[in-house]
Design a protein around this motif. Structure first.
Motif, mmCIF file in Angstrom:
data_model
loop_
_atom_site.group_PDB
_atom_site.id
_atom_site.type_symbol
_atom_site.label_atom_id
_atom_site.label_comp_id
_atom_site.label_asym_id
_atom_site.label_seq_id
_atom_site.Cartn_x
_atom_site.Cartn_y
_atom_site.Cartn_z
ATOM 1 N N MET A 24 20.434 3.672 16.319
ATOM 2 C CA MET A 24 20.466 4.537 15.141
ATOM 3 C C MET A 24 19.356 4.190 14.156
ATOM 4 S SD MET A 24 23.718 5.419 12.662
ATOM 5 C CE MET A 24 23.799 3.804 11.886
ATOM 6 N N VAL A 25 19.044 2.895 14.020
ATOM 7 C CA VAL A 25 18.016 2.478 13.061
ATOM 8 C C VAL A 25 16.678 2.222 13.742
ATOM 9 C CG1 VAL A 25 19.715 1.514 11.480
ATOM 10 C CG2 VAL A 25 18.676 0.033 13.226
ATOM 11 N N HIS A 26 16.614 2.533 15.057
ATOM 12 C CA HIS A 26 15.354 2.463 15.802
ATOM 13 C C HIS A 26 14.757 1.049 15.794
ATOM 14 C CE1 HIS A 26 15.576 6.817 15.816
ATOM 15 N NE2 HIS A 26 15.614 6.827 14.489
ATOM 16 N N VAL A 27 15.587 0.080 16.216
ATOM 17 C CA VAL A 27 15.124 -1.294 16.327
ATOM 18 C C VAL A 27 15.771 -1.897 17.583
ATOM 19 C CG1 VAL A 27 16.999 -2.272 14.954
ATOM 20 C CG2 VAL A 27 14.783 -3.449 15.026
ATOM 21 N N ALA A 28 15.133 -2.910 18.127
ATOM 22 C CA ALA A 28 15.706 -3.576 19.298
ATOM 23 C C ALA A 28 17.002 -4.275 18.910
ATOM 24 C CB ALA A 28 14.713 -4.568 19.885
ATOM 25 N N GLN A 29 17.961 -4.256 19.824
ATOM 26 C CA GLN A 29 19.269 -4.840 19.504
ATOM 27 C C GLN A 29 19.194 -6.335 19.179
ATOM 28 O OE1 GLN A 29 21.433 -6.892 21.658
ATOM 29 N NE2 GLN A 29 22.916 -6.988 19.971
ATOM 30 N N PRO A 30 18.381 -7.143 19.881
ATOM 31 C CA PRO A 30 18.302 -8.559 19.500
ATOM 32 C C PRO A 30 17.762 -8.767 18.084
ATOM 33 C CG PRO A 30 17.485 -8.244 21.735
ATOM 34 C CD PRO A 30 17.669 -6.875 21.156
ATOM 35 N N SER A 31 16.803 -7.937 17.682
ATOM 36 C CA SER A 31 16.258 -8.061 16.326
ATOM 37 C C SER A 31 17.322 -7.729 15.291
ATOM 38 C CB SER A 31 15.047 -7.131 16.146
ATOM 39 O OG SER A 31 13.997 -7.504 17.014
ATOM 40 N N LEU A 32 18.087 -6.675 15.549
ATOM 41 C CA LEU A 32 19.162 -6.319 14.617
ATOM 42 C C LEU A 32 20.180 -7.449 14.507
ATOM 43 C CD1 LEU A 32 20.921 -2.993 14.076
ATOM 44 C CD2 LEU A 32 22.331 -4.901 14.825
ATOM 45 N N SER A 33 20.573 -8.011 15.634
ATOM 46 C CA SER A 33 21.559 -9.103 15.617
ATOM 47 C C SER A 33 21.030 -10.305 14.848
ATOM 48 C CB SER A 33 21.915 -9.505 17.051
ATOM 49 O OG SER A 33 22.536 -8.424 17.733
ATOM 50 N N GLN A 34 19.756 -10.632 15.008
ATOM 51 C CA GLN A 34 19.151 -11.759 14.292
ATOM 52 C C GLN A 34 19.181 -11.529 12.783
ATOM 53 O OE1 GLN A 34 15.246 -12.281 15.941
ATOM 54 N NE2 GLN A 34 16.016 -12.814 17.996
ATOM 55 N N GLN A 35 18.898 -10.301 12.372
ATOM 56 C CA GLN A 35 18.896 -9.999 10.939
ATOM 57 C C GLN A 35 20.309 -10.067 10.357
ATOM 58 O OE1 GLN A 35 16.352 -9.553 8.809
ATOM 59 N NE2 GLN A 35 14.952 -10.041 10.502
ATOM 60 N N ILE A 36 21.294 -9.615 11.111
ATOM 61 C CA ILE A 36 22.682 -9.707 10.641
ATOM 62 C C ILE A 36 23.093 -11.175 10.506
ATOM 63 C CG2 ILE A 36 25.095 -9.213 11.213
ATOM 64 C CD1 ILE A 36 23.607 -6.756 10.321
ATOM 65 N N ARG A 37 22.687 -12.011 11.490
ATOM 66 C CA ARG A 37 22.996 -13.434 11.421
ATOM 67 C C ARG A 37 22.327 -14.072 10.208
ATOM 68 N NH1 ARG A 37 27.467 -15.080 14.004
ATOM 69 N NH2 ARG A 37 27.446 -14.615 16.252
ATOM 70 N N ALA A 38 21.094 -13.692 9.945
ATOM 71 C CA ALA A 38 20.385 -14.247 8.787
ATOM 72 C C ALA A 38 21.085 -13.851 7.495
ATOM 73 C CB ALA A 38 18.930 -13.752 8.785
ATOM 74 N N LEU A 39 21.564 -12.622 7.416
ATOM 75 C CA LEU A 39 22.289 -12.178 6.220
ATOM 76 C C LEU A 39 23.588 -12.959 6.062
ATOM 77 C CD1 LEU A 39 22.606 -10.170 3.866
ATOM 78 C CD2 LEU A 39 23.650 -8.563 5.489
ATOM 79 N N GLU A 40 24.287 -13.196 7.148
ATOM 80 C CA GLU A 40 25.534 -13.964 7.078
ATOM 81 C C GLU A 40 25.268 -15.388 6.624
ATOM 82 O OE1 GLU A 40 28.444 -11.881 10.381
ATOM 83 O OE2 GLU A 40 26.826 -13.179 11.113
ATOM 84 N N ARG A 41 24.179 -16.001 7.124
ATOM 85 C CA ARG A 41 23.863 -17.364 6.696
ATOM 86 C C ARG A 41 23.557 -17.393 5.207
ATOM 87 N NH1 ARG A 41 21.043 -17.429 11.640
ATOM 88 N NH2 ARG A 41 19.053 -17.028 10.575
ATOM 89 N N GLU A 42 22.817 -16.387 4.730
ATOM 90 C CA GLU A 42 22.467 -16.364 3.310
ATOM 91 C C GLU A 42 23.701 -16.183 2.435
ATOM 92 O OE1 GLU A 42 19.655 -13.807 0.186
ATOM 93 O OE2 GLU A 42 19.436 -13.539 2.347
ATOM 94 N N LEU A 43 24.644 -15.366 2.897
ATOM 95 C CA LEU A 43 25.857 -15.111 2.115
ATOM 96 C C LEU A 43 26.911 -16.202 2.313
ATOM 97 C CD1 LEU A 43 26.250 -11.253 2.701
ATOM 98 C CD2 LEU A 43 25.418 -12.409 0.645
ATOM 99 N N GLY A 44 26.773 -16.970 3.384
ATOM 100 C CA GLY A 44 27.731 -18.045 3.650
ATOM 101 C C GLY A 44 29.053 -17.539 4.171
ATOM 102 N N ALA A 45 29.045 -16.398 4.837
ATOM 103 C CA ALA A 45 30.300 -15.855 5.362
ATOM 104 C C ALA A 45 29.994 -14.916 6.528
ATOM 105 C CB ALA A 45 31.064 -15.094 4.271
ATOM 106 N N ASP A 46 30.905 -14.895 7.510
ATOM 107 C CA ASP A 46 30.779 -13.922 8.591
ATOM 108 C C ASP A 46 31.133 -12.538 8.065
ATOM 109 O OD1 ASP A 46 30.039 -15.859 10.405
ATOM 110 O OD2 ASP A 46 32.091 -16.174 11.152
ATOM 111 N N LEU A 47 30.383 -11.554 8.530
ATOM 112 C CA LEU A 47 30.634 -10.174 8.111
ATOM 113 C C LEU A 47 31.382 -9.382 9.180
ATOM 114 C CD1 LEU A 47 27.135 -9.420 6.522
ATOM 115 C CD2 LEU A 47 29.258 -10.034 5.346
ATOM 116 N N PHE A 48 31.310 -9.821 10.413
ATOM 117 C CA PHE A 48 31.964 -9.118 11.517
ATOM 118 C C PHE A 48 32.770 -10.097 12.367
ATOM 119 C CE2 PHE A 48 28.103 -6.646 10.654
ATOM 120 C CZ PHE A 48 28.646 -5.383 10.427
#
Length: 328
Positions: A24-48
């Motif tokens: 949907m956002v026109h990006v490779a799935q591994p890249s999307l997963s890496q960015q979600i992980r980086a956001l979770e690390r920054e927030l200090g909490a799992d989002l999913f």
């Protein structure tokens, strides 16, 4: 925290699937997963909560989702507003118009617009209403000034009535006024030499129809001219002509301008645009200035009305490219 990360997070939250979100956002799935992980690390909490075939939001994800949507919406609004302002510093407006408005309504409006927005390039398409409606419908114009009613059904267009303008009789300075009195009756034109626009001009059709309604055929001294040529022939004393009042007002001191007796002849000028898309900001500003100049605020879908009684059907325009019949 990056906008891109929030965009990816919202996509996963809405699809509940990493692969579909990546598509949907026109990006490779591994890249999307890496960015979600980086956001979770920054927030200090799992989002999913991640389980095979089952992606759900955690409490932290549920709390973040409305905030992320609002942040992204605000960013889109800010981007849009900046782009809108930028459009008023540079860009273009494609305006169509029929020929007589070039010497009537448009010059003053375009001068004011250019003074206010000198970076906007004004592109004027001069043509008949049939051609202008077609160009507008296919997206080649942003706005068009036409004579109402439109010459053919155009359900995709919206029109705004700008003004209803009287037609008047113009004569050379040393030529007696038809009938010897003011205002001029249509019957007074019987036997008078008239300078007539070429076939296809609504002004010609309107004048000839009005004369025939009074029981006579007009006497044509010269015919076949465009607006400037007709005025030139009248100035030279070859005959009288029926023209829009705005054109007569700008024609200078070389003419006598005489109103027509009631009920007179009139035309209705309208501003048309596509109804399915908003014009660019620069075009909307020009539209606003035209509405302010004429004091008009009413918009409606156009009607494919018949010609009927000879009351309103002339054309008008401004300067750049021209062509096609019926362009008064």
């Amino acid at each position: 925290m990056q906008f891109q990360q929030l965009h990816y997070f919202v996509a996963v939250a809405e699809t509940r699937h990493f692969t579909r979100a990546a598509e949907m956002v026109h990006v490779a799935q591994p890249s999307l997963s890496q960015q979600i992980r980086a956001l979770e690390r920054e927030l200090g909490a799992d989002l999913f909560l991640r389980a095979r075939g089952n992606i759900t939001l955690t409490d932290a994800g549920e709390a973040l989702l409305p905030l992320a949507r609002r942040i992204l919406a605000d960013a889109d609004t800010a981007r849009h507003e900046v782009q809108e302002l930028a459009q008023l510093r540079s860009g273009r407006v494609r305006l169509g118009a029929t020929p007589s408005l070039c010497t009537g309504l448009l010059p003053d409006v375009l001068r004011s617009y250019h003074d206010r927005y000198p970076g906007i390039r004004l592109m004027i398409e001069e043509n008949g209403s049939h051609d202008l409606v077609r160009e507008l419908a296919r997206g080649a114009l942003d706005l068009a000034l036409v004579v109402l009613p439109l010459p053919a059904p155009a359900p995709a267009l919206l029109t705004t009535e700008l003004l209803r303008e009287d037609l008047v009789v113009v004569s050379g300075r040393d030529v007696p006024v038809p009938g010897g009195h003011r205002p001029v009756r249509i019957a007074d034109l019987a036997g008078e030499r008239l300078v007539m626009f070429r076939h296809g001009y609504d002004l010609r059709e309107l004048t000839v129809s009005a004369c025939r309604a009074e029981g006579f055929e007009p006497t044509l001294a010269v015919e076949g001219g465009e607006m400037d040529a007709v005025l030139g022939f009248v100035r030279a004393g070859l005959g009288h002509a029926v023209v829009p009042r705005m054109v007569a007002a700008r024609a200078g001191q070389d003419f006598q301008v005489t109103p027509l007796a009631a009920p007179g002849l009139h035309r209705t000028i309208g501003l048309a645009r596509r109804g399915d898309v908003d014009p660019p900001r620069a075009a909307r500003e020009l539209q606003r200035m035209l509405l302010e100049t004429t004091g008009t605020v009413r918009s409606r879908p156009p009607r494919a009305e018949g010609r009927g009684q000879p009351t309103a059907s002339a054309r008008t325009s401004v300067c750049s490219r021209s062509g096609g019949p019926g362009r008064a």
